[in-house]
Design an enzyme around this catalytic site. Structure first.
Site, short mmCIF file in Angstrom:
data_model
loop_
_atom_site.label_atom_id
_atom_site.label_comp_id
_atom_site.label_asym_id
_atom_site.label_seq_id
_atom_site.Cartn_x
_atom_site.Cartn_y
_atom_site.Cartn_z
N PHE A 1 1.97 -3.46 3.93
CA PHE A 1 2.31 -4.74 4.54
C PHE A 1 3.83 -4.82 4.73
O PHE A 1 4.61 -4.28 3.96
CB PHE A 1 1.86 -5.89 3.65
N HIS B 1 -3.72 7.41 6.45
CA HIS B 1 -3.79 6.14 5.73
C HIS B 1 -5.13 5.47 6.03
O HIS B 1 -5.79 4.97 5.12
CB HIS B 1 -2.62 5.24 6.13
N LYS C 1 -10.49 6.77 2.29
CA LYS C 1 -10.78 5.47 1.70
C LYS C 1 -12.26 5.12 1.74
O LYS C 1 -12.71 4.21 1.06
CB LYS C 1 -9.93 4.38 2.37
N CYS D 1 0.80 -1.23 0.00
CA CYS D 1 0.00 0.00 0.00
C CYS D 1 0.83 1.27 0.00
O CYS D 1 0.28 2.37 -0.17
CB CYS D 1 -0.96 -0.01 1.19
N HIS E 1 -9.88 1.21 -0.68
CA HIS E 1 -8.42 1.12 -0.53
C HIS E 1 -7.85 0.64 -1.86
O HIS E 1 -8.01 -0.52 -2.24
CB HIS E 1 -8.08 0.14 0.59
N GLU F 1 -1.78 3.91 13.60
CA GLU F 1 -1.53 5.23 13.02
C GLU F 1 -1.86 6.33 14.02
O GLU F 1 -1.14 7.33 14.10
CB GLU F 1 -2.37 5.40 11.74
#
Length: 412
Positions: free
Chosen positions: A399, A307, A336, A179, A341, A318
């Site tokens: 990831f 994010h 998102k 991502c 996403h 986060e």
């Protein structure tokens, strides 16, 4: 661990960079084609998410799908690259006059002096899935002549297609770090530009929906059964989307009317293959490094694009990272809930949303949050806000702990 972090930060604090002018940008996602469509949807509080209707995928989830992508052919002579991912890239290059801006810099600098740095995670995987389904149904061993590893499957397929489509021959790289992919390419482009390897750089990314991605996230129990609720108390997972975006960077004198890439930060905490560090240590490193490279204190940030995936662990991590970096956090929202996403395209999608905020004076709401989570310290915008930021930050965390943060704005 903490000692290593302090050493890393002390090195990064000496790395301020020259601002790089943003001279063109565009995006396509479930909100529509081009910047105007996305901005209009954001202003009208109209999400692009719909219940999953992809053929052959019986999952109870919501997706952000680009309409009519199946009927968006490639230009003559480029049919060898024909796959969903490259179709989306081609469609996006046609928006907002972006390909004309590429023609301008190609004529001015020469095709060999234009760099291309793109991110993706799926590349042409959907095309390969179709070939294997066709093989299973037909009983033939042959996967078909239209499955070409280099042009329709590999991650570099996207770079090869865009380079050919745009007629450029400078340094070309495709980054695949989940991502954070199309956020990290801003850093890659900056290093190439500031070292003199190219005079202009196209950065961006493309990712498209496919069975492997949807079922993969379902197996991780990360898909939400309803439209995702970033930063909300009842958030249950992500809504996957597809999208693409491109940004043109040039080394030009600062202008009060032209935003710039002011700083970037990258880190790798390698905490877990699919879960963030619970205290957001890697995310905090990326944000601090971006501020250091921009030569700015945290209070200079007017808007923070989160994010904010909508999973319990990611939003919590986060939130804790932000608390480490900001004494008084800026206005913030995750986007998102609008687009889904978009994975490898998330970084550039949200960077372009930030550029729209800078140019149009509008901060998007954090759609679908629902009830505020008392475990999260940061509050978010529940409605869109007419506000003209000067400096913004956007986060993209992938990831494996591959983290990236960007600072965009008007040089001071």
């Amino acid at each position: 661990m903490m000692r290593a972090e302090r050493v890393c930060l002390s090195v990064q604090s000496q790395m301020s960079i020259e601002p790089l002018s943003v001279t063109a940008f565009t995006l396509v996602n479930a909100l529509g084609l081009g910047c105007s469509a996305s901005l209009q949807a954001l202003r009208e509080a109209r999400s692009g998410l719909t219940h999953c209707d992809l053929p052959g995928i019986a999952l109870d989830t919501w997706i952000g799908r680009v309409p009519d992508l199946e009927s968006a052919p490639l230009p003559d002579g480029l049919q060898a690259f024909d796959c969903r991912n490259n179709r989306l890239a081609n469609l996006t290059l046609q928006q907002d006059g972006f390909d004309r801006e590429v023609e301008r810099v190609r004529a001015g600098y020469g095709p060999e002096r234009i760099g291309l740095f793109l991110g993706t995670s799926t590349s042409g995987l959907e095309h390969t899935e179709a070939a294997y389904r066709r093989r299973t149904l037909s009983g033939n061993e042959d996967l078909g002549d239209d499955l070409r590893f280099d042009q329709t499957h590999s991650n570099f397929s996207l770079g090869a297609f865009c380079r050919t489509r745009l007629g450029i021959s400078g340094p070309t790289q495709v980054v695949s770090t989940a991502c954070s992919s199309s956020a990290k390419v801003f850093a890659t482009a900056s290093r190439h530009l500031l070292s003199g390897l190219c005079d202009a750089a196209i950065v961006g990314g493309t990712d498209t929906l496919c069975s492997t991605t949807l079922h993969g996230f379902a197996s991780l129990e990360l898909l939400s059964p309803h439209p995702c609720q970033p930063w909300g108390r009842d958030r249950r997972g992500i809504s996957l989307g597809e999208g693409a975006g491109f940004v043109l960077l040039e080394r030009l004198p600062p202008s009060p009317s032209r935003p710039a890439l002011l700083g970037y930060g990258e880190s790798s905490d390698a905490h877990h293959i699919s879960s963030p560090h619970p205290n957001g240590l890697g995310a905090a490193l990326a944000m601090r490094a971006a501020l250091d490279r921009a030569g700015l204190p945290p209070e200079a940030i007017d808007y923070l694009n989160l994010h904010a995936t909508g999973t319990p662990a990611n939003d919590r991590a986060e939130d804790r990272a932000i608390a480490q970096c900001f004494t008084r956090p800026p206005r913030a929202s995750g986007t998102k809930g609008w687009t889904g996403h978009t994975l490898g395209a998330a970084g550039v999608t949200e960077a372009v949303i930030c550029l729209l905020a800078l140019k149009q004076g509008f901060l998007p709401a954090n759609l679908n949050r629902g009830v505020q989570d008392p475990d999260l310290a940061l509050d978010v915008l529940e409605t869109g806000l007419e506000f003209s930021p000067q400096i913004v930050m956007t986060n993209a965390f992938g990831f494996g702990g591959t983290n990236a943060s960007l600072v965009l704005g008007y040089p001071r």
